[in-house]
Design a protein around this motif. Structure first.
Motif, PDB file in Angstrom:
ATOM      1  N   ASP A 114       0.847  -1.205   0.000  1.00  0.00           N
ATOM      2  CA  ASP A 114       0.000   0.000   0.000  1.00  0.00           C
ATOM      3  C   ASP A 114       0.874   1.244   0.000  1.00  0.00           C
ATOM      4  O   ASP A 114       2.093   1.162   0.179  1.00  0.00           O
ATOM      5  N   GLU A 115       0.251   2.377  -0.213  1.00  0.00           N
ATOM      6  CA  GLU A 115       1.000   3.637  -0.398  1.00  0.00           C
ATOM      7  C   GLU A 115       1.831   4.036   0.825  1.00  0.00           C
ATOM      8  O   GLU A 115       2.820   4.766   0.698  1.00  0.00           O
ATOM      9  N   PHE A 116       1.483   3.537   1.991  1.00  0.00           N
ATOM     10  CA  PHE A 116       2.205   3.927   3.203  1.00  0.00           C
ATOM     11  C   PHE A 116       3.462   3.081   3.425  1.00  0.00           C
ATOM     12  O   PHE A 116       4.224   3.330   4.351  1.00  0.00           O
ATOM     13  N   TYR A 117       3.685   2.085   2.552  1.00  0.00           N
ATOM     14  CA  TYR A 117       4.914   1.311   2.592  1.00  0.00           C
ATOM     15  C   TYR A 117       5.984   1.930   1.692  1.00  0.00           C
ATOM     16  O   TYR A 117       7.093   1.416   1.597  1.00  0.00           O
ATOM     17  N   PHE A 118       5.648   3.023   1.040  1.00  0.00           N
ATOM     18  CA  PHE A 118       6.588   3.653   0.106  1.00  0.00           C
ATOM     19  C   PHE A 118       6.899   5.078   0.541  1.00  0.00           C
ATOM     20  O   PHE A 118       6.035   5.789   1.061  1.00  0.00           O
ATOM     21  N   SER A 119       8.136   5.504   0.283  1.00  0.00           N
ATOM     22  CA  SER A 119       8.576   6.872   0.545  1.00  0.00           C
ATOM     23  C   SER A 119       9.571   7.256  -0.546  1.00  0.00           C
ATOM     24  O   SER A 119      10.621   6.605  -0.693  1.00  0.00           O
ATOM     25  N   ASN A 120       9.223   8.298  -1.308  1.00  0.00           N
ATOM     26  CA  ASN A 120      10.044   8.750  -2.443  1.00  0.00           C
ATOM     27  C   ASN A 120      10.300   7.629  -3.455  1.00  0.00           C
ATOM     28  O   ASN A 120      11.389   7.498  -4.016  1.00  0.00           O
ATOM     29  N   GLY A 121       9.282   6.796  -3.653  1.00  0.00           N
ATOM     30  CA  GLY A 121       9.393   5.711  -4.648  1.00  0.00           C
ATOM     31  C   GLY A 121      10.097   4.480  -4.144  1.00  0.00           C
ATOM     32  O   GLY A 121      10.230   3.494  -4.876  1.00  0.00           O
ATOM     33  N   GLU A 122      10.587   4.468  -2.916  1.00  0.00           N
ATOM     34  CA  GLU A 122      11.305   3.306  -2.372  1.00  0.00           C
ATOM     35  C   GLU A 122      10.438   2.632  -1.311  1.00  0.00           C
ATOM     36  O   GLU A 122       9.804   3.290  -0.489  1.00  0.00           O
ATOM     37  N   GLN A 123      10.433   1.278  -1.361  1.00  0.00           N
ATOM     38  CA  GLN A 123       9.639   0.523  -0.400  1.00  0.00           C
ATOM     39  C   GLN A 123      10.364   0.445   0.929  1.00  0.00           C
ATOM     40  O   GLN A 123      11.571   0.227   0.992  1.00  0.00           O
ATOM     41  N   LEU A 124       9.571   0.651   1.999  1.00  0.00           N
ATOM     42  CA  LEU A 124      10.117   0.621   3.354  1.00  0.00           C
ATOM     43  C   LEU A 124       9.866  -0.733   3.986  1.00  0.00           C
ATOM     44  O   LEU A 124       8.935  -1.450   3.628  1.00  0.00           O
ATOM     45  N   THR A 125      10.721  -1.059   4.952  1.00  0.00           N
ATOM     46  CA  THR A 125      10.521  -2.321   5.671  1.00  0.00           C
ATOM     47  C   THR A 125       9.373  -2.205   6.665  1.00  0.00           C
ATOM     48  O   THR A 125       8.638  -3.177   6.895  1.00  0.00           O
ATOM     49  N   THR A 126       9.231  -1.045   7.249  1.00  0.00           N
ATOM     50  CA  THR A 126       8.091  -0.782   8.166  1.00  0.00           C
ATOM     51  C   THR A 126       7.276   0.374   7.583  1.00  0.00           C
ATOM     52  O   THR A 126       7.840   1.370   7.109  1.00  0.00           O
ATOM     53  N   PRO A 127       5.965   0.277   7.617  1.00  0.00           N
ATOM     54  CA  PRO A 127       5.129   1.331   6.992  1.00  0.00           C
ATOM     55  C   PRO A 127       5.163   2.644   7.772  1.00  0.00           C
ATOM     56  O   PRO A 127       5.453   2.670   8.978  1.00  0.00           O
ATOM     57  N   ARG A 128       4.912   3.716   7.062  1.00  0.00           N
ATOM     58  CA  ARG A 128       4.861   5.036   7.699  1.00  0.00           C
ATOM     59  C   ARG A 128       3.663   5.157   8.638  1.00  0.00           C
ATOM     60  O   ARG A 128       3.691   5.906   9.608  1.00  0.00           O
ATOM     61  N   VAL A 129       2.598   4.455   8.326  1.00  0.00           N
ATOM     62  CA  VAL A 129       1.391   4.468   9.158  1.00  0.00           C
ATOM     63  C   VAL A 129       1.084   3.031   9.538  1.00  0.00           C
ATOM     64  O   VAL A 129       0.958   2.158   8.673  1.00  0.00           O
ATOM     65  N   THR A 130       0.963   2.789  10.826  1.00  0.00           N
ATOM     66  CA  THR A 130       0.692   1.429  11.295  1.00  0.00           C
ATOM     67  C   THR A 130      -0.762   1.050  11.013  1.00  0.00           C
ATOM     68  O   THR A 130      -1.600   1.904  10.696  1.00  0.00           O
ATOM     69  N   THR A 131      -1.059  -0.227  11.166  1.00  0.00           N
ATOM     70  CA  THR A 131      -2.410  -0.734  10.917  1.00  0.00           C
ATOM     71  C   THR A 131      -3.414  -0.113  11.885  1.00  0.00           C
ATOM     72  O   THR A 131      -4.541   0.222  11.501  1.00  0.00           O
ATOM     73  N   GLU A 132      -2.991   0.040  13.144  1.00  0.00           N
ATOM     74  CA  GLU A 132      -3.885   0.663  14.138  1.00  0.00           C
ATOM     75  C   GLU A 132      -4.183   2.117  13.769  1.00  0.00           C
ATOM     76  O   GLU A 132      -5.322   2.583  13.909  1.00  0.00           O
ATOM     77  N   ASN A 133      -3.165   2.807  13.290  1.00  0.00           N
ATOM     78  CA  ASN A 133      -3.369   4.207  12.886  1.00  0.00           C
ATOM     79  C   ASN A 133      -4.239   4.317  11.632  1.00  0.00           C
ATOM     80  O   ASN A 133      -4.985   5.294  11.468  1.00  0.00           O
ATOM     81  N   LEU A 134      -4.146   3.318  10.755  1.00  0.00           N
ATOM     82  CA  LEU A 134      -5.037   3.296   9.596  1.00  0.00           C
ATOM     83  C   LEU A 134      -6.496   3.171  10.046  1.00  0.00           C
ATOM     84  O   LEU A 134      -7.394   3.809   9.488  1.00  0.00           O
ATOM     85  N   GLU A 135      -6.716   2.374  11.061  1.00  0.00           N
ATOM     86  CA  GLU A 135      -8.065   2.185  11.591  1.00  0.00           C
ATOM     87  C   GLU A 135      -8.583   3.477  12.228  1.00  0.00           C
ATOM     88  O   GLU A 135      -9.728   3.872  12.021  1.00  0.00           O
ATOM     89  N   ARG A 136      -7.693   4.140  12.989  1.00  0.00           N
ATOM     90  CA  ARG A 136      -8.085   5.420  13.621  1.00  0.00           C
ATOM     91  C   ARG A 136      -8.362   6.490  12.566  1.00  0.00           C
ATOM     92  O   ARG A 136      -9.299   7.283  12.704  1.00  0.00           O
TER      93      ARG A 136
END
Length: 203
Positions: A114-136
């Motif tokens: 998903d879009e929160f796993y990417f930053s400046n076109g590079e995939q991150l190992t940990t997402p910028r927004v956690t699953t709990e924060n997505l729910e909130r």
């Protein structure tokens, strides 16, 4: 004897002359043929009891149309500005809600793309927004979306009410012969003051 006759003749001549002069004066005086009295007749517009209902119906069909019917054209931009603002916030909150909901669904499905796993076109190992924060975030934007919808519907209803009340007030009887005014009177005997309303009706 002759003197008496002469005096009586003179008096009779003067009396006839005076009577003739008065007759001539009466004839020379002419009365006007017509008497014209200046008057101002105020013709009041008839009250249309269906006018408020029409204005409300027009505003319900198309916001601002009732204001145009009441000839309050300056209110039309205000109506559209208020409704447009409510619609803008509804669309914005709905868009953000869908963003976070889509990302949340992919997380639940086990995907990490998903879009929160990417930053400046590079995939991150940990997402910028956690699953709990997505729910909130979903809950936050859902509430804002509902509030925006309620506010927009409230403005739409106010537009109808405004057109209806305006049409009522346009037919309100404002007569100078009927007045309601406050009055203040000072009582000199007991040094008290009286405040009230005075209703005047002139026939």
């Amino acid at each position: 004897m002759l003197n008496k006759f002469l005096i009586v003749s003179i008096f009779a001549f003067l009396f006839c002359f005076s009577a003739t002069a008065q007759e001539k004066d009466k004839k020379t005086k002419k009365l006007p043929k017509e008497v014209i009295i200046d008057s101002i007749i105020e013709i009041k517009k008839p009250i249309n009891p269906l006018s408020p209902a029409k204005a409300a119906f027009y505003s319900a069909v198309l916001p601002g149309l009732g204001q145009a019917y009441n000839k309050k054209y300056w209110k039309i931009p205000l109506v559209y500005g208020a409704i447009g603002t409510g619609v803008y916030f509804y669309i914005t909150n709905n868009k953000e809600y869908n963003r976070y909901r889509d990302a949340y669904k992919r997380r639940l499905a086990g995907f990490t793309d998903d879009e929160f796993y990417f930053s400046n076109g590079e995939q991150l190992t940990t997402p910028r927004v956690t699953t709990e924060n997505l729910e909130r975030a979903q809950e936050f934007y859902r509430k804002n979306k509902e509030i925006s919808l309620l506010v927009t519907l409230g403005i739409y209803a106010l537009n109808i009410i405004d057109a209806n009340v305006d049409a009522h007030l346009m037919q309100y009887n404002v007569d100078e012969n009927l007045s309601l005014a406050p009055h203040y009177r000072f009582n000199e005997f007991d040094a008290s003051s009286n405040l009230g309303l005075t209703l005047n009706f002139k026939f």
